[in-house]
Scaffold this motif. Structure first.
Motif, PDB file in Angstrom:
ATOM      1  N   ARG A 418       0.851  -1.195   0.000  1.00 33.50           N
ATOM      2  CA  ARG A 418       0.000   0.000   0.000  1.00 33.50           C
ATOM      3  C   ARG A 418       0.887   1.245   0.000  1.00 33.50           C
ATOM      4  O   ARG A 418       1.789   1.369   0.810  1.00 33.50           O
ATOM      5  CB  ARG A 418      -0.912   0.004   1.231  1.00 33.50           C
ATOM      6  N   GLN A 419       0.578   2.163  -0.930  1.00 34.57           N
ATOM      7  CA  GLN A 419       1.385   3.367  -1.068  1.00 34.57           C
ATOM      8  C   GLN A 419       0.756   4.521  -0.293  1.00 34.57           C
ATOM      9  O   GLN A 419      -0.453   4.715  -0.323  1.00 34.57           O
ATOM     10  CB  GLN A 419       1.508   3.766  -2.553  1.00 34.57           C
ATOM     11  N   GLU A 420       1.602   5.283   0.385  1.00 33.00           N
ATOM     12  CA  GLU A 420       1.128   6.417   1.172  1.00 33.00           C
ATOM     13  C   GLU A 420       1.953   7.659   0.844  1.00 33.00           C
ATOM     14  O   GLU A 420       3.177   7.637   0.893  1.00 33.00           O
ATOM     15  CB  GLU A 420       1.253   6.106   2.667  1.00 33.00           C
ATOM     16  N   ILE A 421       1.252   8.738   0.468  1.00 31.87           N
ATOM     17  CA  ILE A 421       1.907  10.045   0.373  1.00 31.87           C
ATOM     18  C   ILE A 421       1.981  10.565   1.808  1.00 31.87           C
ATOM     19  O   ILE A 421       0.957  10.880   2.415  1.00 31.87           O
ATOM     20  CB  ILE A 421       1.106  11.005  -0.519  1.00 31.87           C
ATOM     21  N   PRO A 422       3.158  10.655   2.389  1.00 33.80           N
ATOM     22  CA  PRO A 422       3.260  10.831   3.844  1.00 33.80           C
ATOM     23  C   PRO A 422       2.941  12.238   4.339  1.00 33.80           C
ATOM     24  O   PRO A 422       3.148  13.231   3.635  1.00 33.80           O
ATOM     25  CB  PRO A 422       4.724  10.486   4.131  1.00 33.80           C
ATOM     26  N   GLY A 423       2.419  12.283   5.556  1.00 34.85           N
ATOM     27  CA  GLY A 423       2.258  13.523   6.295  1.00 34.85           C
ATOM     28  C   GLY A 423       3.141  13.477   7.534  1.00 34.85           C
ATOM     29  O   GLY A 423       3.955  12.556   7.700  1.00 34.85           O
TER      30      GLY A 423
END
Length: 453
Positions: A418-423
């Motif tokens: 699962r890909q996450e654009i991080p915060g």
């Protein structure tokens, strides 16, 4: 680490510039003394004049003390013989050869135990794959792939009519309607790592990180016209054109190829029975018109002359061809190129160098080396992918608590597919892959290099 580069042509020169800047001990071999003299004036390297496939020249180049040999002359046979001879003189030597002739592809694979090659590079084949990927998403100027194809960094131009124009990055999610991250902006030839208050202007080239399955949504929400490519016009009949035409033909795309040399046309017609090959001058506007430029979905210019490619691409842009792609051998004047409406640009030598640099860094730092290395923003920044292992620092800690080096940005984390654009609250775990974007001020060999000491 001591590296020998055989061949001081376009690829050799680019590798010399990049690897010497990273502090490697470089020796370059070439038969042309004037070329070597020019290179010696520019870089702190050792130069050896002569035939790189001979034992005497390799001896003078210090092959016994070398860790890596990169054979990048213009002749495949010389590159193979150079690697074979050098490895015979130093069996611990890693060897990389540029092999461009498609006739050698199968036998190198079948005879891989005979040829002592650590890696083979085919710039034209790499460029053909890159161009085919661009044709699948006509809205992007460039695409770089990470996480086994599940994440990409794509390049877009902000036009005056774009929905992004005059918006700050803080408004990005509401404008594009999907989760993406702008990791770099190229404006007036300078690369910027933007923050949330950065306002996008017409003419900016932006580099967007997103999962691959989000890209179509991104283009749709930006109202960028996308269309399925069915008819492609290729200009130039070199190796790159051959590889690309073959791939497109196998995908069911109608291909028309223009080449000036009559004998080469006959050769291509025999090799590519499903492709229409036309003998003529691709810069002739009347010929382009008669061969359906106005009706094609994409124009790809791939002659051996950069200036000619740009002129033909400009004609395609003026005639409103939906997608234009230009092959360039040299991209030194990137600021000037950015002002020309020549569509996407592809540099085979740049793609080749990216692959070799990744291998060199992995050899230099075998534990925790980058899985992928891509130059972005006209080479002013790098995107690197790493795997989180037992030695990685700060596992499980929120990114907002980490102290990263200046000009380093974590742009994506992949966890269990699962890909996450991080915060700020995002974190990584062992086994995850992490993509970072950094300026080229300092080399990042492993993930731990992104942290302040």
């Amino acid at each position: 680490m001591k590296i020998i580069i055989a061949g001081d042509g376009k690829v050799g020169a680019m590798l010399t510039r990049q690897l010497s800047a990273e502090g490697y001990d470089i020796t370059i071999i070439d038969a042309n003394p004037r070329v070597l003299e020019s290179t010696e004036e520019l870089y702190d390297i050792m130069a050896v004049q002569g035939n790189c496939a001979t034992m005497d020249v390799l001896e003078r180049a210090g092959v016994h003390e070398a860790d890596l040999l990169i054979a990048a002359t213009s002749a495949d046979e010389i590159n193979l013989l150079c690697c074979l001879t050098a490895h015979g003189m130093n069996d611990k030597l890693h060897t990389i050869a540029r092999i461009r002739n498609p006739e050698y592809t199968d036998q190198i694979v079948k005879m891989r135990e005979v040829f002592p090659l650590s890696l083979t590079i085919n710039p034209e084949k790499q460029a053909a794959v890159e161009i085919e990927r661009l044709l699948k998403y006509p809205g992007f100027l460039k695409r770089d792939t990470f996480a086994k194809g599940r994440v990409e960094i794509v390049e877009l131009r902000v036009d005056k009519d774009s929905l992004l124009c005059n918006h700050t990055l803080a408004d990005l999610d509401s404008v594009v309607g999907c989760k993406v991250l702008i990791c770099a902006v190229l404006r007036n030839g300078s690369a910027v790592a933007p923050d949330g208050n950065y306002t996008l202007l017409a003419g900016d080239r932006i580099f967007v990180t997103a999962p691959t399955d989000t890209l179509e949504t991104l283009l749709k929400n930006l109202k960028v016209i996308t269309h399925k490519v069915r008819r492609v016009l290729l200009c130039g009949g070199g190796r790159l054109s051959y590889y690309l035409a073959k791939q497109l033909d196998q995908s069911g795309i109608a291909v028309r190829l223009i080449e000036q040399d009559y004998d080469r046309c006959l050769q291509l017609a025999n090799l590519l029975p499903g492709v229409t090959v036309i003998q003529g001058d691709a810069s002739d506007e009347r010929l382009l018109e008669s061969e359906g430029m106005d009706d094609c979905d994409a124009l790809v210019t791939m002659t051996g002359i950069d200036e000619l490619n740009m002129v033909i691409s400009l004609q395609g842009t003026i005639r409103k061809v939906p997608q234009v792609i230009t092959k360039l051998g040299r991209m030194d004047n990137s600021y000037i190129l950015d002002q020309l409406p020549i569509g996407s640009t592809v540099s085979p030598k740049q793609l080749c160098c990216n692959t070799i640099v990744r291998y060199v860094r992995a050899l230099h730092n075998q534990e925790g080396a980058a899985l992928s290395v891509h130059a972005i923003a006209d080479g002013k920044a790098e995107a690197l992918e790493f795997c989180v292992d037992d030695d990685t620092r700060h596992i499980g800690e929120p990114l907002k608590k980490l102290h990263l080096k200046k000009n380093v940005l974590v742009v994506c984390i992949t966890h269990k597919g699962r890909q996450e654009i991080p915060g700020g609250d995002s974190y990584y775990e062992k086994g995850d892959t992490v993509i970072v974007v950094t300026s080229r001020d300092a080399v990042i060999y492993q993930l731990n290099d992104i942290f302040e000491a």
